[in-house]
Design an enzyme around this catalytic site. Structure first.
Site, PDB file in Angstrom:
ATOM      1  N   SER A  32     -35.277  26.375-108.877  1.00  0.00           N
ATOM      2  CA  SER A  32     -35.699  25.253-108.070  1.00  0.00           C
ATOM      3  C   SER A  32     -34.519  24.897-107.491  1.00  0.00           C
ATOM      4  CB  SER A  32     -36.311  23.900-108.974  1.00  0.00           C
ATOM      5  OG  SER A  32     -37.536  24.513-109.391  1.00  0.00           O
ATOM      6  N   ILE A  33     -34.504  24.626-106.037  1.00  0.00           N
ATOM      7  CA  ILE A  33     -33.666  24.125-105.266  1.00  0.00           C
ATOM      8  C   ILE A  33     -33.046  22.623-105.941  1.00  0.00           C
ATOM      9  CG2 ILE A  33     -33.041  22.828-102.922  1.00  0.00           C
ATOM     10  CD1 ILE A  33     -34.730  24.918-101.859  1.00  0.00           C
ATOM     11  N   ASP A  72     -45.803  12.657-110.509  1.00  0.00           N
ATOM     12  CA  ASP A  72     -46.510  13.540-109.636  1.00  0.00           C
ATOM     13  C   ASP A  72     -46.687  12.495-108.626  1.00  0.00           C
ATOM     14  OD1 ASP A  72     -48.540  14.410-108.340  1.00  0.00           O
ATOM     15  OD2 ASP A  72     -49.746  15.083-109.976  1.00  0.00           O
ATOM     16  N   TYR A  92     -45.387  30.271 -92.351  1.00  0.00           N
ATOM     17  CA  TYR A  92     -45.204  29.310 -92.794  1.00  0.00           C
ATOM     18  C   TYR A  92     -46.470  28.455 -92.381  1.00  0.00           C
ATOM     19  CZ  TYR A  92     -41.974  25.664 -94.722  1.00  0.00           C
ATOM     20  OH  TYR A  92     -41.240  24.687 -95.288  1.00  0.00           O
ATOM     21  N   LYS A 134     -43.149  19.823 -92.366  1.00  0.00           N
ATOM     22  CA  LYS A 134     -41.609  19.670 -92.502  1.00  0.00           C
ATOM     23  C   LYS A 134     -40.964  18.867 -91.360  1.00  0.00           C
ATOM     24  CE  LYS A 134     -40.928  21.419 -96.591  1.00  0.00           C
ATOM     25  NZ  LYS A 134     -40.318  20.581 -97.850  1.00  0.00           N
ATOM     26  N   LYS A 172     -36.079  32.232-103.422  1.00  0.00           N
ATOM     27  CA  LYS A 172     -37.087  32.553-104.189  1.00  0.00           C
ATOM     28  C   LYS A 172     -37.185  31.782-105.232  1.00  0.00           C
ATOM     29  CE  LYS A 172     -36.516  37.537-104.122  1.00  0.00           C
ATOM     30  NZ  LYS A 172     -36.283  39.190-104.811  1.00  0.00           N
ATOM     31  N   THR A 173     -38.356  30.584-104.962  1.00  0.00           N
ATOM     32  CA  THR A 173     -38.414  29.607-105.644  1.00  0.00           C
ATOM     33  C   THR A 173     -40.241  29.495-105.946  1.00  0.00           C
ATOM     34  OG1 THR A 173     -38.917  27.976-103.709  1.00  0.00           O
ATOM     35  CG2 THR A 173     -36.853  27.744-104.578  1.00  0.00           C
ATOM     36  N   ALA A 190     -42.452  27.495-105.234  1.00  0.00           N
ATOM     37  CA  ALA A 190     -43.076  27.032-103.997  1.00  0.00           C
ATOM     38  C   ALA A 190     -43.133  28.136-103.120  1.00  0.00           C
ATOM     39  CB  ALA A 190     -42.482  25.681-103.420  1.00  0.00           C
TER      40      ALA A 190
END
Length: 258
Positions: free
Chosen positions: A23-24, A68, A159, A166, A196-197, A199
């Site tokens: 994850s970022i 969440d 996308y 975004k 490469k995540t 999401a």
């Protein structure tokens, strides 16, 4: 020889959005920890907890709670604990994005109103809600960051709905930077190159996007999560005290290419 104090030493950082070590958000948390910030880390739900808890333990997170953003009360509970345990907050990272699969993988014309609303709520408005809760805790100023992508500014095939979402997130960051600037709070939309995540795995033909980015990047290589993490760490330091509102690209220069 005098050793310089790490620039984030003693700062309190809340990182929302870690799913695993790819994850970022994990890159951000790891970079903050290396520069000696104190961490609060959240996990999405009980299914995600076993993947995130070892990370929180390894990074010695002081606070570890579920969050969440679509569930009423969970976001407020996180900030209540931050206030109770720390009494302040210096750094906030929002790395949360989601859209229903059928709306994400279809074109924008095919996106349902319900899917668009859910994507906006989770991926954009949740950052506004976080900022509202975080601002009173940033008593001596602070830094807020939200993860975007180049598809917010230019059309990136496949996308789809996340492009407009975004774009809304980046605009929200600019307006929050304006509103919170008088309090010494800086707000940054951060735009990493493709990574490469988990999401990203939901995007159609994502491997093609990765290969194209590597070929087009002036630096000739892809970024990784630690590149993003250390860029965010810099933005949180006093060295970046006059930077706010503008999109910060961490993509090897891909965004400058025609």
């Amino acid at each position: 020889m005098k050793v310089a104090t790490p620039p984030l030493k003693g700062m309190k950082a809340l990182v929302v959005g870690i799913a695993n070590e790819n994850s970022i958000a994990y890159g951000c948390a790891a970079a903050f920890k290396q520069l000696e910030a104190d961490l609060a880390i959240t996990y999405l739900n009980e299914k995600a907890k076993p993947h995130v808890e070892p990370i929180a333990q390894r990074l010695e997170a002081s606070i570890f709670l579920p969050c969440d953003v679509s569930q009423p009360g969970q976001l407020e509970a996180v900030f209540d604990q931050v206030d109770k345990q720390w009494g302040r907050l210096d750094i906030l990272v929002h790395s949360v994005a989601w859209a229903p699969k059928e709306d994400l993988q279809g074109g924008l014309l095919a996106c349902s109103a319900e899917g668009f609303a859910k994507a906006i709520d989770v991926s954009c408005h949740s950052f506004i809600r976080m900022a509202r809760l975080a601002a009173p805790l940033m008593k001596e100023g602070g830094t807020m960051m939200a993860m975007s992508y180049h598809g917010a500014e230019k059309v990136v095939p496949n996308y789809n709905v996340m492009g407009p979402v975004k774009a809304a997130l980046e605009a929200s960051c600019r307006y929050l930077a304006y509103e919170l600037g008088p309090q010494g709070i800086r707000v940054h939309p951060v735009s990493p190159g493709p990574l490469k995540t988990r999401a990203a795995s939901g995007l159609k033909d994502f491997d093609l996007l990765l290969n194209e980015a590597m070929q087009r990047a002036p630096l000739g290589e892809l970024v990784d999560i630690m590149d993003v993490g250390f860029a965010c760490a810099y933005l949180a330091t006093p060295y970046a005290r006059r930077i706010s509102g503008g999109t910060v690209y961490v993509d090897g220069g891909v965004h400058i290419m025609a």
